[in-house]
Design a protein around this motif. Structure first.
Motif, short mmCIF file in Angstrom:
data_model
loop_
_atom_site.label_atom_id
_atom_site.label_comp_id
_atom_site.label_asym_id
_atom_site.label_seq_id
_atom_site.Cartn_x
_atom_site.Cartn_y
_atom_site.Cartn_z
N HIS A 57 0.84 -1.19 0.00
CA HIS A 57 0.00 0.00 0.00
C HIS A 57 0.88 1.24 0.00
CE1 HIS A 57 -3.06 2.94 0.89
NE2 HIS A 57 -2.37 3.35 1.94
N GLY A 58 0.62 2.15 -0.93
CA GLY A 58 1.41 3.37 -1.00
C GLY A 58 2.88 3.06 -1.19
N GLU A 59 3.71 3.58 -0.31
CA GLU A 59 5.15 3.34 -0.38
C GLU A 59 5.54 2.02 0.27
OE1 GLU A 59 7.61 6.55 0.90
OE2 GLU A 59 6.21 8.09 0.23
N ARG A 60 4.62 1.36 0.93
CA ARG A 60 4.93 0.14 1.66
C ARG A 60 4.77 -1.07 0.75
NH1 ARG A 60 0.89 0.10 5.36
NH2 ARG A 60 -0.27 -1.38 4.08
N ALA A 61 5.78 -1.92 0.73
CA ALA A 61 5.75 -3.13 -0.09
C ALA A 61 4.97 -4.23 0.62
CB ALA A 61 7.18 -3.61 -0.36
N ASP A 62 4.67 -5.30 -0.12
CA ASP A 62 4.07 -6.49 0.50
C ASP A 62 4.98 -6.96 1.64
OD1 ASP A 62 1.88 -6.64 -1.18
OD2 ASP A 62 2.88 -7.96 -2.61
N THR A 63 4.36 -7.40 2.72
CA THR A 63 5.12 -7.91 3.86
C THR A 63 4.95 -9.42 3.94
OG1 THR A 63 4.78 -5.85 5.08
CG2 THR A 63 5.48 -7.77 6.36
N TYR A 64 6.08 -10.13 3.99
CA TYR A 64 6.07 -11.58 4.02
C TYR A 64 6.75 -12.09 5.29
CZ TYR A 64 4.80 -11.69 -0.94
OH TYR A 64 4.15 -11.52 -2.13
N ARG A 65 6.30 -13.26 5.73
CA ARG A 65 6.97 -13.98 6.80
C ARG A 65 7.51 -15.28 6.22
NH1 ARG A 65 6.42 -13.66 12.20
NH2 ARG A 65 4.42 -12.57 12.02
N LEU A 66 8.80 -15.52 6.43
CA LEU A 66 9.38 -16.79 6.02
C LEU A 66 9.03 -17.86 7.04
CD1 LEU A 66 11.05 -14.69 4.34
CD2 LEU A 66 12.95 -16.30 4.49
N ILE A 67 8.53 -18.98 6.56
CA ILE A 67 8.10 -20.04 7.45
C ILE A 67 8.69 -21.38 6.99
CG2 ILE A 67 5.96 -18.94 8.21
CD1 ILE A 67 4.47 -20.44 6.08
N ILE A 68 8.76 -22.33 7.89
CA ILE A 68 9.21 -23.68 7.55
C ILE A 68 7.97 -24.51 7.20
CG2 ILE A 68 10.33 -25.78 8.39
CD1 ILE A 68 11.95 -24.01 10.28
N PRO A 69 7.89 -25.01 5.98
CA PRO A 69 6.73 -25.82 5.60
C PRO A 69 6.60 -27.05 6.51
CG PRO A 69 8.02 -25.21 3.67
CD PRO A 69 8.83 -24.83 4.86
N GLN A 70 5.40 -27.52 6.67
CA GLN A 70 5.18 -28.69 7.52
C GLN A 70 5.95 -29.90 7.03
OE1 GLN A 70 3.46 -28.95 10.46
NE2 GLN A 70 3.49 -26.72 10.30
N GLY A 71 6.11 -30.00 5.72
CA GLY A 71 6.84 -31.13 5.16
C GLY A 71 8.30 -31.17 5.56
N TYR A 72 8.85 -30.03 6.01
CA TYR A 72 10.25 -29.97 6.42
C TYR A 72 10.41 -29.73 7.92
CZ TYR A 72 11.24 -29.47 1.43
OH TYR A 72 11.32 -29.68 0.08
N ALA A 73 9.31 -29.64 8.63
CA ALA A 73 9.37 -29.27 10.04
C ALA A 73 10.18 -30.25 10.87
CB ALA A 73 7.95 -29.15 10.60
N GLU A 74 9.98 -31.54 10.66
CA GLU A 74 10.68 -32.54 11.46
C GLU A 74 12.18 -32.50 11.20
OE1 GLU A 74 10.71 -37.40 12.25
OE2 GLU A 74 9.16 -36.47 10.97
N ALA A 75 12.57 -32.38 9.92
CA ALA A 75 13.99 -32.31 9.59
C ALA A 75 14.62 -31.05 10.17
CB ALA A 75 14.17 -32.34 8.07
N ALA A 76 13.87 -29.94 10.18
CA ALA A 76 14.41 -28.68 10.69
C ALA A 76 14.67 -28.74 12.19
CB ALA A 76 13.44 -27.54 10.38
N GLU A 77 13.95 -29.62 12.90
CA GLU A 77 14.11 -29.70 14.35
C GLU A 77 15.43 -30.31 14.76
OE1 GLU A 77 10.78 -31.78 15.89
OE2 GLU A 77 9.38 -30.11 15.64
N TRP A 78 15.92 -31.27 13.97
CA TRP A 78 17.16 -31.96 14.37
C TRP A 78 18.38 -31.56 13.55
CZ3 TRP A 78 19.47 -34.48 10.42
CH2 TRP A 78 18.69 -34.96 9.36
N ARG A 79 18.18 -30.90 12.42
CA ARG A 79 19.32 -30.55 11.58
C ARG A 79 20.17 -29.47 12.21
NH1 ARG A 79 19.22 -28.73 5.18
NH2 ARG A 79 21.46 -28.35 4.99
N ARG A 80 21.47 -29.66 12.18
CA ARG A 80 22.40 -28.64 12.69
C ARG A 80 22.66 -27.62 11.58
NH1 ARG A 80 27.99 -30.47 15.34
NH2 ARG A 80 26.48 -31.14 16.93
N TRP A 81 22.35 -26.36 11.89
CA TRP A 81 22.50 -25.32 10.89
C TRP A 81 23.96 -24.89 10.79
CZ3 TRP A 81 18.45 -24.50 7.87
CH2 TRP A 81 17.21 -24.90 8.34
N GLN A 82 24.43 -24.74 9.56
CA GLN A 82 25.81 -24.34 9.32
C GLN A 82 25.93 -22.82 9.27
OE1 GLN A 82 28.32 -26.55 9.19
NE2 GLN A 82 26.81 -28.13 9.61
N PRO A 83 26.96 -22.25 9.90
CA PRO A 83 27.13 -20.79 9.83
C PRO A 83 27.54 -20.35 8.43
CG PRO A 83 29.03 -21.81 10.87
CD PRO A 83 28.01 -22.91 10.68
N GLY A 84 27.29 -19.11 8.14
CA GLY A 84 27.68 -18.57 6.83
C GLY A 84 26.63 -17.64 6.27
#
Length: 230
Positions: A57-84
Motif C-alpha cells: 500500500h502506498g510506499e509500503r511493499a508487501d510484507t512476508y513472513r518466512l516459514i518452515i513448511p510442515q513437510g520440512y518441520a521434522e527435519a528442521a528440528e534436528w538438523r544442525r545449521w551451518q554458519p555462513g
C-alpha cells in the motif's frame, strides 16, 4: 527467489520482510515482473515457504513472513545449521542464468558427477549439462576425472567482461525514476485528500484522476494501483 528472500531476511535480521519486487529482483538477478509472479506462486503453494501477512500500500511493499513448511518441520528440528551467508544470487548469473547459479553453488574443489548435480539441484539432466557447458565457457566450472569442480575464474571479473555492472546501473536508474514517479503520484493524492481514513474512501477528485498512476504501472504484474485510499 527463495535465496533472494533469505538474503533479504539476513539483511533485515528478521524473518518478516517488506522488500519491494525491485529490491528482490536485484538480489535474485531477475526481472521485477518475474519476481512478482514467482512470489505469487510461492505463497499459494499448498505447504508454502512464505506467508503474505500484509498487502502492499502506498510506499509500503508487501510484507512476508518466512516459514518452515510442515513437510520440512521434522527435519528442521534436528538438523544442525551451518554458519555462513544466506541467499542471494551473484549478479553474473543475471546473464548466465539462474540454473547456472544453482549448479555453480553446488560445485567445490571435490569433483561432483553430473548425475549427482541433477539430484542436488533438482533440475533436469539436460538443464544441468547446459548450465555446466555455459559455466565452463567462462571458466566458472572445470571437468575433472570423477566429475566437475569450480573453475578458477572470478565471478566478479566474468560479470565485468559480460557488461553486468553497466546493465545494473541502467536497471537501478530505471528503478529510481519509477520510484520518483510513484512518489510524485502519491504526493498528488496527499495534497487533495487530507486523511487516509476510512480505507474504503474513493478518490473522486478530477485532479487526481487526471494525474493517474505512472504509465509503467500498467505493465506491473498486479496491475496499476486502485484509486482507493486505505
Amino acid at each position: 527467489m527463495l535465496r533472494a528472500l533469505l538474503k533479504a531476511a539476513q539483511l533485515r535480521n528478521c524473518t518478516v520482510i517488506a522488500f519491494g519486487v525491485r529490491h528482490l529482483a536485484l538480489l535474485a538477478g531477475l526481472d521485477e515482473s518475474t519476481v512478482a509472479k514467482t512470489l505469487k506462486l510461492l505463497r499459494e503453494e499448498h505447504d508454502p515457504f512464505i506467508n503474505l501477512i500484509q498487502v502492499h500500500h502506498g510506499e509500503r511493499a508487501d510484507t512476508y513472513r518466512l516459514i518452515i513448511p510442515q513437510g520440512y518441520a521434522e527435519a528442521a528440528e534436528w538438523r544442525r545449521w551451518q554458519p555462513g551467508k544466506l541467499g542471494g544470487i551473484h549478479p553474473v548469473f543475471r546473464i548466465l542464468g539462474g540454473t547456472g547459479a544453482l549448479v555453480w553453488e553446488q560445485l567445490n574443489s571435490e569433483p561432483t558427477r553430473t548425475t549427482d548435480l541433477h539430484t542436488l539441484v533438482g533440475i533436469s539432466p539436460t538443464a544441468v549439462t547446459t548450465a555446466l557447458t555455459t559455466l565452463a565457457e567462462h571458466g566458472l566450472a572445470e571437468r575433472r576425472r570423477g566429475g566437475w569442480i569450480r573453475g578458477p575464474a572470478d565471478p566478479l571479473r566474468v560479470a565485468k567482461q559480460l557488461g553486468v555492472p553497466e546493465l545494473l546501473v541502467d536497471i537501478m536508474a530505471r528503478y529510481r525514476q519509477q520510484r520518483a514517479e510513484w512518489h510524485a503520484f502519491l504526493s498528488v493524492i496527499e495534497a487533495f485528500v487530507p486523511t487516509l481514513e476510512p480505507p474504503e474512501y474513493p478518490i473522486p477528485l478530477q485532479e487526481i484522476a487526471d494525474a493517474g498512476p505512472p504509465p509503467w504501472m500498467d505493465a506491473e504484474p498486479h496491475g496499476p494501483p486502485q484509486p482507493v485510499l486505505g
